[in-house]
Write an enzyme that holds these catalytic residues in place. Structure first.
Site: not given
Length: 259
Positions: A164, A168
């Site tokens: 994640y 990002k």
């Protein structure tokens, strides 16, 4: 000579936007906020029934045009097809909001290729493909705004969020490249990076005060974000109010990243 002042720099009447991940949390709030500013919408998610219900509600509440295009952004072919369908829905797009994202918590030592590829496909490849295809059409039209929803986890490491955080962080840099290459054609690209947002999911994960307290204590404003905090920032970046804003990563974190 300065250009003529804009009557209402937040008015999106007549503009057309694609919002991904529209049936949950932040995505739903973004869709409603843009519609409230007069924007016609193309909404996408995997949940066909949820999309249909949201479209009916937004049409009734705001009187704008709404089309739905169900798609699984983990699939590159479906993502490409979504770009084409969204552009065709209203003969072009003025705004792209890449909101869809997933998180599968894993410790570094437990990461597996399947999960890693899935998270990167949804969180990075899909917005990159949509930014490329829709950005190209916007550039041909001479105007447009791309808004990517990243996270403070793209700038600050978060345990058990290996894929994640990586996705990002890459999305923030992808936004900057979009801004650099498309800017000369009148297309702006920016991203917003929220801290924990108290959607239904946020409530489930962080609603327990004892669990949330240590993280809240690191936020100078003393609370998590609301969906509206994110959607209002997206509206700003989508609208003429931010006409000179390009390549920015706007933190929606109450000061968390500077504390």
């Amino acid at each position: 000579m300065n250009p003529d002042p804009i009557a209402d720099p937040f008015d999106l009447t007549g503009r057309r936007a694609l919002v991904t991940g529209a049936t949950q949390g932040i995505g739903t709030d973004i869709a409603r906020t843009l519609a409230g500013a007069g924007c016609d919408l193309v909404l996408t998610a995997r949940d066909r029934e949820g999309l249909a219900a949201l479209a009916r509600s937004v049409r009734a509440d705001h009187g704008v045009r709404v089309e739905v295009v169900p798609a699984d952004l983990a699939d590159a072919a479906e993502t490409e097809a979504l770009a084409a369908s969204a552009l065709a829905a209203f003969d072009g797009l003025d705004v792209l909001v890449n909101n869809a994202g997933i998180s599968v918590p894993q410790r570094v030592v437990d990461v597996d290729a399947t999960t890693w590829d899935l998270v990167l496909a949804v969180n990075l490849r899909a917005p990159a493909l949509l930014g490329s295809r829709i950005g190209r059409a916007m550039a041909q039209a001479g105007r447009g705004s791309i808004v990517n929803v990243s996270s403070v986890a793209g700038s600050l490491a978060l345990a058990e969020h290996f894929s994640y955080c990586a996705s990002k962080a890459a999305l923030i840099m992808a936004t900057k490249v979009l801004a650099l290459e498309l800017g000369p054609s009148g297309v702006r690209a920016n991203c917003v990076s929220p801290t924990v947002v108290m959607t239904e999911m946020g409530q489930r994960v962080w609603g327990e005060e004892a669990k949330a307290a240590p993280l809240v204590a690191r936020i100078p404003l003393g609370h998590f974000a609301r969906p509206a905090d994110v959607s209002h920032a997206v509206l700003f970046l989508a609208a003429d109010a931010s006409a000179m804003v390009n390549g920015v990563d706007l933190k929606i974190d109450g000061g968390f990243s500077v504390a």
